[in-house]
Design an enzyme around this catalytic site. Structure first.
Site, mmCIF file in Angstrom:
data_model
loop_
_atom_site.group_PDB
_atom_site.id
_atom_site.type_symbol
_atom_site.label_atom_id
_atom_site.label_comp_id
_atom_site.label_asym_id
_atom_site.label_seq_id
_atom_site.Cartn_x
_atom_site.Cartn_y
_atom_site.Cartn_z
ATOM 1 N N GLN A 28 0.804 -1.203 -0.058
ATOM 2 C CA GLN A 28 0.034 0.059 -0.009
ATOM 3 C C GLN A 28 0.937 1.259 -0.060
ATOM 4 O OE1 GLN A 28 -0.420 -2.670 1.750
ATOM 5 N NE2 GLN A 28 -2.506 -2.987 2.284
ATOM 6 N N GLN B 263 0.098 -0.112 -5.901
ATOM 7 C CA GLN B 263 -1.063 -0.493 -5.171
ATOM 8 C C GLN B 263 -1.500 0.762 -4.480
ATOM 9 O OE1 GLN B 263 -0.524 -4.119 -2.607
ATOM 10 N NE2 GLN B 263 -2.329 -3.753 -1.432
ATOM 11 N N ASP B 264 -2.933 0.890 -4.431
ATOM 12 C CA ASP B 264 -3.534 1.890 -3.672
ATOM 13 C C ASP B 264 -3.204 3.410 -4.180
ATOM 14 O OD1 ASP B 264 -4.605 -0.100 -2.399
ATOM 15 O OD2 ASP B 264 -3.803 0.266 -0.484
ATOM 16 N N ASP C 109 -6.203 -2.515 -6.532
ATOM 17 C CA ASP C 109 -6.928 -1.755 -5.896
ATOM 18 C C ASP C 109 -6.649 -0.289 -6.097
ATOM 19 O OD1 ASP C 109 -7.679 -4.250 -4.846
ATOM 20 O OD2 ASP C 109 -6.613 -4.124 -3.005
ATOM 21 N N ARG D 165 -12.878 -5.455 -6.887
ATOM 22 C CA ARG D 165 -13.252 -6.609 -5.899
ATOM 23 C C ARG D 165 -13.583 -5.699 -4.406
ATOM 24 N NH1 ARG D 165 -7.491 -8.820 -3.058
ATOM 25 N NH2 ARG D 165 -6.441 -6.827 -2.827
#
Length: 532
Positions: A326, A348-349, A370, A438
Site C-alpha cells: 500500500q 497498489q492503492d 486496488d 473486488r
C-alpha cells in the site's frame, strides 16, 4: 467509563429540552408518535432508538434524528477520549502511526457530526455521517493493517456501541428523507451546465478551471527556482491561514518542477485551489508506504481533508513501487471537491477517494492492485485508467470500494472513461489477469458506465476478496460499456452483480443524481442527458 443506557438517557433528556427550545424544525405534516416509532423501525438497532424515544417522549420524526445525532456525538467524543488516553509506552513506531491517524480521524468525526446537527439538508447529513463512519472504520484498519488489533481490546465493546449509533443515524436520516417537503426538489428537470463542471462551482471557480494552464490569478506562487512566494507546497499551505481573508477561494499556482514532499491539507483549510503548469510538468512525489511503517491513510504523497478543494494540471505520484504494497499517491476526504486534468501514478492503492463527494474530470490514473479505492461518493468522468504491470504472480484489480453500511451514500462510478494497459503491461497482457474490482468491504459499490474496456479485462470482470465475502451484499454494475473487454456474457454470477439495461437505473449513478441529487449536473454524453 463508557456511557451506559442510564447515563445516556439522562443526557438525552437534558439535550431534548435544549433541542425543543432552540432548534427550528422543518414541519413534517401528519407527524405523530406512531410515525416516530416507524422511523425507529427503519434502524438496524431499533431497540436503541425506541429506548431514546421512550425516555424523551419524542413525538416528531425529526426529533428522532436530532436526538440520535446528539447521542452519536456523545459516543464519538467518548471514543476520542479513549484513544487520547491510550498508553503509548509499549507502542512500536507502527502502532504510534496508527494512533496518530486515529486522533485525527475521531476529531474529524466529531466535526462531521456537529455539521450534521447544524443542517436540515438530508443529503448533506447522509454524506457527513458516511464520512464519520468511514473515519471510525479507518482508525481500526490502521491497527489491523499492522496486525496490532489487540491494542483496541480494552475498549472493543465501546467502539462496537459507537458503530451501532452511527448505523442508526444513517438509517434514520435516510428514512426521513421522503418525509421532508421542499420546494427545491424539481424531479424530472434537467438543469443544463456548460463545460461539464458541477453546478455548485461558482462562476469565478469555473473561470479558474477554464483559464489556460499556468496563467491563473494566484494568491501565492510556489516555485523551486525561488521566483515565487515559496519553494515548497507545504510552506505555502502553512501560510494560507495567515494570508487569506474570509473563506473565499484561495489559489496557489505551483510552477513546473518535481516537488519531493508529502503534503497534508487539514480540514481547517477550505476552498483551496492548486493549479500546476500541466500534467507531467508540475509533479508532487514521495515514496511512503506500509513497509516503512506508514499506515495506508498516512502513506499519501498528497492528502487533503478541507472541503471545496480544487486541483488542476498536476501529477501526484508515489514511487514506492509494486513490491512495497500500500502506497498512496493522492488521498482526498474533501467534500464537494473537483480534480481536473491531473495524473495519479502509483501501483497498489494509488488514488484514495477517502470520503465526501468528489468529481474527477479528464484525469489519468495508473496502478496495479486496488488502485482506485476508498469510501467517497466519487465519479471519475472522461478519464484514462492505465493498468500497470504488477509483481510476478499478482493479479490486477482496478477498484476496491469500501462501503461498510448499506445506508452510506458512497460508491465509485467510472463514466465515459477508457481502461487500457500501460506501456509496461502491453507485452504481458496475456499472462496477467486484470479485473474491474473486488469488494474491500461488505457493501462495496462500483459502477462502470459507457466506458471503453480493453481486452486486458478478464471475462469474469470482477474478483472475490475472500471466498464468499460480500458477494450478496455488494453492488457492482456495468452499463453500455464497449471494447474487447466489455462483454458481460462471461461475467460473475454473484447476487450483487448487475448488468444495467435501463437508462432509469443508470441515471442513479450520474453526476446529477449520485452526487447530491441533482446539484452536480452531468455534461453531454451521460445517461442523465436528453435521449435516454
Amino acid at each position: 467509563m463508557f456511557i451506559n443506557h442510564y447515563n445516556m438517557a439522562k443526557l438525552i433528556t437534558f439535550l431534548h429540552v435544549l433541542v425543543t427550545m432552540f432548534t427550528p424544525f422543518v414541519v413534517v405534516h401528519g407527524a405523530n408518535p406512531s410515525m416516530t416509532l416507524s422511523v425507529c423501525g427503519q434502524a438496524p438497532y431499533p431497540e436503541i432508538c425506541t429506548y431514546l424515544v421512550g425516555k424523551t417522549s419524542i413525538e416528531m420524526p425529526l426529533e428522532v434524528r436530532k436526538v440520535t445525532l446528539l447521542s452519536t456525538l456523545a459516543q464519538a467524543e467518548h471514543a476520542h477520549k479513549l484513544v487520547m488516553a491510550m498508553d503509548l509506552s509499549s507502542f512500536e513506531p507502527r502502532a504510534k502511526s496508527a494512533w496518530t491517524d486515529c486522533l485525527e480521524l475521531y476529531d474529524d468525526t466529531i466535526y462531521q457530526l456537529n455539521r450534521s446537527l447544524g443542517s436540515t439538508n438530508s443529503h448533506d447529513i447522509q454524506t457527513w455521517l458516511s464520512s464519520a463512519s468511514t473515519n471510525h472504520e479507518t482508525c481500526q484498519n490502521g491497527f489491523h493493517d499492522f496486525h496490532l488489533s489487540s491494542h483496541f481490546q480494552t475498549f472493543k465493546a465501546s467502539l462496537s456501541g459507537f458503530s451501532k449509533y452511527l448505523s442508526n443515524s444513517l438509517a434514520i436520516n435516510k428514512a426521513l428523507t421522503p418525509l421532508l417537503t421542499t420546494s427545491k426538489q424539481l424531479k424530472g428537470r434537467r438543469l443544463m451546465e456548460t463545460n461539464n463542471f458541477p453546478k455548485w462551482l461558482s462562476k469565478s471557480d469555473r473561470k479558474l478551471l477554464e483559464t489556460p494552464s499556468g496563467t491563473p490569478s494566484a494568491d501565492l506562487v510556489v516555485a523551486q527556482d525561488g521566483s515565487g512566494s515559496y519553494k515548497t507546497i507545504s510552506e505555502a499551505i502553512a501560510a494560507v491561514p495567515k494570508l487569506r481573508k474570509g473563506t473565499s477561494r484561495f489559489v496557489i499556482h505551483v510552477k513546473a518542477g518535481v516537488y519531493k514532499e508529502n503534503v497534508d491539507i487539514k480540514k481547517s483549510i477550505r476552498n483551496l485551489m492548486l493549479v500546476g503548469d500541466g500534467m507531467g510538468s508540475t509533479i508532487v512525489t514521495s515514496g511512503k508506504n506500509n513497509d516503512d511503517g506508514s499506515t495506508t491513510f498516512g502513506s499519501a504523497t498528497f492528502g487533503v481533508s478541507g472541503a471545496g478543494f480544487i486541483a488542476r494540471d498536476m501529477t501526484f505520484e508515489n514511487t514506492a513501487g509494486p513490491s512495497k504494497h500500500q502506497a498512496v499517491a493522492f488521498r482526498s476526504g474533501s467534500d464537494m471537491s473537483v480534480v481536473f486534468g491531473c495524473a495519479f501514478k502509483g501501483y497498489q492503492d494509488t488514488l484514495y477517494v477517502y470520503s465526501g463527494r468528489q468529481f474527477y474530470r479528464n484525469c489519468q490514473v495508473y496502478g496495479t492492485q486496488d488502485f482506485v479505492f476508498g469510501n467517497a461518493a466519487a465519479v471519475l468522468q472522461s478519464c484514462n485508467i492505465y493498468v500497470r504491470k504488477p509483481l510476478g504472480g499478482q493479479t490486477n484489480t482496478i477498484t476496491a470500494q469500501a462501503r461498510t453500511d448499506p445506508n452510506q451514500n458512497t460508491g465509485i462510478i467510472i463514466h465515459n472513461s477508457a481502461v487500457t494497459a500501460a506501456s509496461d503491461l502491453r507485452g504481458s497482457v496475456g499472462s496477467v489477469k486484470t479485473f474491474l474490482g473486488r469488494p474491500w468491504k461488505a457493501y462495496s459499490r462500483t459502477v462502470f458506465m459507457k466506458c471503453s474496456l480493453d481486452s486486458l479485462i478478464n471475462s469474469a470482470g470482477w474478483l472475490p476478496w475472500s471466498g464468499g465475502f460480500a458477494l450478496k451484499t455488494l453492488y457492482y454494475g456495468e452499463y453500455m460499456n464497449t471494447g474487447a473487454g466489455a462483454s458481460t456474457g462471461g461475467r460473475v454470477k454473484w447476487p450483487g452483480y448487475h448488468v444495467i439495461t435501463s437508462a432509469t437505473d443508470a441515471m442513479k449513478f450520474t453526476v446529477g443524481d449520485f452526487l447530491d441529487g441533482g446539484s452536480w449536473i452531468p455534461g453531454t454524453g451521460l445517461p442523465y442527458t436528453a435521449g435516454l
